[in-house]
Design a protein around this motif. Structure first.
Motif, PDB file in Angstrom:
ATOM      1  N   GLU A 194      19.988 100.461  46.518  1.00 53.28           N
ATOM      2  CA  GLU A 194      19.269 101.634  47.050  1.00 53.28           C
ATOM      3  C   GLU A 194      19.767 102.846  46.326  1.00 53.28           C
ATOM      4  N   TYR A 195      18.879 103.809  46.025  1.00 48.89           N
ATOM      5  CA  TYR A 195      19.544 105.068  45.578  1.00 48.89           C
ATOM      6  C   TYR A 195      19.656 106.070  46.457  1.00 48.89           C
ATOM      7  N   VAL A 196      20.835 106.636  46.696  1.00 47.51           N
ATOM      8  CA  VAL A 196      20.834 107.556  47.941  1.00 47.51           C
ATOM      9  C   VAL A 196      20.935 108.989  47.192  1.00 47.51           C
ATOM     10  N   PRO A 197      19.915 109.755  47.858  1.00 47.55           N
ATOM     11  CA  PRO A 197      19.766 111.250  47.291  1.00 47.55           C
ATOM     12  C   PRO A 197      20.937 112.006  47.778  1.00 47.55           C
ATOM     13  N   ASN A 209      34.346  98.478  51.683  1.00 52.62           N
ATOM     14  CA  ASN A 209      34.138  97.969  50.495  1.00 52.62           C
ATOM     15  C   ASN A 209      33.748  96.385  50.435  1.00 52.62           C
ATOM     16  N   ALA A 210      33.606  95.753  49.390  1.00 45.71           N
ATOM     17  CA  ALA A 210      33.216  94.453  49.205  1.00 45.71           C
ATOM     18  C   ALA A 210      34.138  93.460  49.830  1.00 45.71           C
ATOM     19  N   ALA A 211      35.523  93.979  49.971  1.00 44.25           N
ATOM     20  CA  ALA A 211      36.509  93.092  50.509  1.00 44.25           C
ATOM     21  C   ALA A 211      36.480  93.016  52.205  1.00 44.25           C
ATOM     22  N   GLY A 212      35.458  93.872  52.605  1.00 46.07           N
ATOM     23  CA  GLY A 212      35.586  94.085  54.026  1.00 46.07           C
ATOM     24  C   GLY A 212      36.415  95.135  54.631  1.00 46.07           C
ATOM     25  N   GLN A 213      37.237  96.067  53.941  1.00 46.27           N
ATOM     26  CA  GLN A 213      38.056  97.009  54.381  1.00 46.27           C
ATOM     27  C   GLN A 213      37.211  98.255  54.632  1.00 46.27           C
ATOM     28  N   TYR A 214      37.514  98.837  55.852  1.00 46.53           N
ATOM     29  CA  TYR A 214      36.945 100.026  56.509  1.00 46.53           C
ATOM     30  C   TYR A 214      37.277 101.250  55.517  1.00 46.53           C
ATOM     31  N   GLY A 216      35.594 104.306  56.046  1.00 41.56           N
ATOM     32  CA  GLY A 216      35.329 105.912  56.788  1.00 41.56           C
ATOM     33  C   GLY A 216      33.838 105.704  57.080  1.00 41.56           C
ATOM     34  N   ARG A 217      33.687 107.049  57.751  1.00 38.95           N
ATOM     35  CA  ARG A 217      32.204 107.421  58.144  1.00 38.95           C
ATOM     36  C   ARG A 217      31.988 108.704  57.615  1.00 38.95           C
ATOM     37  N   GLY A 218      30.594 108.867  57.183  1.00 36.25           N
ATOM     38  CA  GLY A 218      30.252 110.012  56.645  1.00 36.25           C
ATOM     39  C   GLY A 218      30.957 110.529  55.446  1.00 36.25           C
ATOM     40  N   ILE A 219      31.025 109.406  54.480  1.00 38.70           N
ATOM     41  CA  ILE A 219      31.598 109.565  53.149  1.00 38.70           C
ATOM     42  C   ILE A 219      30.547 109.848  52.323  1.00 38.70           C
ATOM     43  N   ASP A 220      30.917 110.812  51.309  1.00 35.14           N
ATOM     44  CA  ASP A 220      30.204 111.080  50.223  1.00 35.14           C
ATOM     45  C   ASP A 220      29.991 109.968  49.154  1.00 35.14           C
ATOM     46  N   LEU A 221      28.838 109.223  49.370  1.00 39.38           N
ATOM     47  CA  LEU A 221      28.988 108.070  48.673  1.00 39.38           C
ATOM     48  C   LEU A 221      28.936 108.129  46.932  1.00 39.38           C
ATOM     49  N   HIS A 222      28.226 109.266  46.478  1.00 42.83           N
ATOM     50  CA  HIS A 222      28.368 109.621  45.041  1.00 42.83           C
ATOM     51  C   HIS A 222      29.853 109.913  44.611  1.00 42.83           C
ATOM     52  N   ARG A 223      30.743 109.924  45.443  1.00 38.64           N
ATOM     53  CA  ARG A 223      32.223 110.087  44.856  1.00 38.64           C
ATOM     54  C   ARG A 223      33.095 108.828  45.028  1.00 38.64           C
ATOM     55  N   LEU A 224      32.330 107.662  45.480  1.00 40.29           N
ATOM     56  CA  LEU A 224      33.086 106.429  45.369  1.00 40.29           C
ATOM     57  C   LEU A 224      33.208 106.117  44.135  1.00 40.29           C
ATOM     58  N   PRO A 225      34.126 105.171  43.747  1.00 44.30           N
ATOM     59  CA  PRO A 225      33.849 104.414  42.401  1.00 44.30           C
ATOM     60  C   PRO A 225      32.888 103.451  42.392  1.00 44.30           C
ATOM     61  N   VAL A 231      27.282  99.454  53.796  1.00 45.64           N
ATOM     62  CA  VAL A 231      26.897 100.817  54.502  1.00 45.64           C
ATOM     63  C   VAL A 231      25.883 100.627  55.718  1.00 45.64           C
ATOM     64  N   ASN A 232      26.413 100.776  56.876  1.00 44.40           N
ATOM     65  CA  ASN A 232      25.624 100.528  58.072  1.00 44.40           C
ATOM     66  C   ASN A 232      25.133  99.094  57.832  1.00 44.40           C
ATOM     67  N   GLY A 233      26.028  98.191  57.532  1.00 46.33           N
ATOM     68  CA  GLY A 233      25.592  96.689  57.530  1.00 46.33           C
ATOM     69  C   GLY A 233      24.729  96.021  56.272  1.00 46.33           C
ATOM     70  N   LYS A 234      24.480  97.083  55.367  1.00 39.33           N
ATOM     71  CA  LYS A 234      23.746  96.673  54.101  1.00 39.33           C
ATOM     72  C   LYS A 234      24.453  96.816  52.973  1.00 39.33           C
ATOM     73  N   LYS A 235      24.239  95.691  52.114  1.00 42.53           N
ATOM     74  CA  LYS A 235      24.851  95.894  50.838  1.00 42.53           C
ATOM     75  C   LYS A 235      24.491  97.033  49.915  1.00 42.53           C
ATOM     76  N   MET A 236      25.337  97.836  49.379  1.00 47.89           N
ATOM     77  CA  MET A 236      24.734  98.839  48.278  1.00 47.89           C
ATOM     78  C   MET A 236      25.470  99.094  47.229  1.00 47.89           C
ATOM     79  N   LEU A 237      24.660  98.994  46.042  1.00 45.23           N
ATOM     80  CA  LEU A 237      25.488  99.169  44.675  1.00 45.23           C
ATOM     81  C   LEU A 237      25.590 100.927  44.404  1.00 45.23           C
ATOM     82  N   ILE A 238      26.770 100.996  44.155  1.00 47.24           N
ATOM     83  CA  ILE A 238      27.284 102.459  43.599  1.00 47.24           C
ATOM     84  C   ILE A 238      27.448 102.282  42.105  1.00 47.24           C
ATOM     85  N   HIS A 239      26.641 102.946  41.123  1.00 43.27           N
ATOM     86  CA  HIS A 239      26.802 102.886  39.830  1.00 43.27           C
ATOM     87  C   HIS A 239      26.723 104.299  39.252  1.00 43.27           C
TER      88      HIS A 239
END
Length: 239
Positions: A194-197, A209-214, A216-225, A231-239
């Motif tokens: 999913e693309y996140v505007p 993260n993929a290992a199940g580690q929390y 946080g909430r309200g994170i700027d997803l575009h700043r993640l590696p 995210v909210n129970g759904k897998k999301m690819l950040i690239h």
């Protein structure tokens, strides 16, 4: 210490056909595999397994533990993630990652077979997961890394920090590279891409993260590696 020839001495396994009542596998001591399998053995491990984080493990006997067990499966298609899959039981020599249901301290195992199988190295795509029975000294150039309690990989920066205790496993990779470990028991193909505007990037809920580690909430997803996140129970690819 085994009594023979009317005196007590420290003897190797099965020296002069003598054998101890209990084989003690101490994480701080070197281990020498027996020349052949020893059945009906009682084994006590001097090691604690924590339920709070993933523990690497490699042992010279088959065993079962209540908890979640993973084994190395394959390197991701992009070469950035070492994927682990579910495992049902621990086999001699094979390295695993374990998270028990509760803390286990110095466990004893009865009527097991102490195997002559040496610790193994499982590899794919130039990356390896290697078990060791004895304490090991890891390289300080980043080619040999250990699993931290937070689920990330790290390597010792100097020789004084390079010693790893026995009955564990570590990661081997080409010089100058870095990978992550995916311990959620699935492959690294997301169920949703999913693309996140940008204006919605901080309006999302809980992030793991993929290992199940929390994370946080309200994170700027575009700043993640780059990688896979839940995210909210759904897998999301950040690239």
């Amino acid at each position: 210490a085994i009594p023979y020839n009317s005196k007590r001495e420290i003897a190797p396994i099965y020296y002069n056909e003598a054998r101890p009542l209990v084989y003690v596998l101490d994480e701080t001591q070197d281990f020498t595999s027996p020349s052949s399998d020893i059945s009906g053995a009682t084994i006590r491990m001097v090691r604690t397994f924590s339920s709070s984080y993933w523990n690497t493990i490699a042992v010279p006997f088959a065993m079962d533990m209540e908890g979640t067990l993973r084994e190395y499966d394959q390197l991701s298609s992009d070469g950035r993630t070492m994927n682990f899959k579910d495992a049902s039981s621990i086999e001699p020599g094979t390295p695993y990652i374990l998270k028990p249901e509760e803390n286990i301290e110095n466990p004893t195992f009865y009527d097991v077979t102490l195997s002559s199988t040496e610790a193994k190295e499982v590899s794919d795509g130039g990356y390896s997961f290697k078990g060791t029975y004895s304490p090991a000294t890891l390289a300080t150039d980043g080619t040999e890394q250990y699993l931290k309690t937070n689920g990330n990989l790290a390597y010792p920066t100097n020789s004084s920090k390079a010693r790893m205790k026995g009955y564990r496993a570590y990661f081997i990779m080409p010089s100058g590279t870095q990978v992550k470990v995916n311990l959620d028991g699935t492959d690294d193909v997301p169920t949703i891409i999913e693309y996140v505007p940008a204006e919605q990037a901080t309006e999302r809920g809980d992030v793991y993260n993929a290992a199940g580690q929390y994370l946080g909430r309200g994170i700027d997803l575009h700043r993640l590696p780059r990688g896979i996140y839940i995210v909210n129970g759904k897998k999301m690819l950040i690239h």
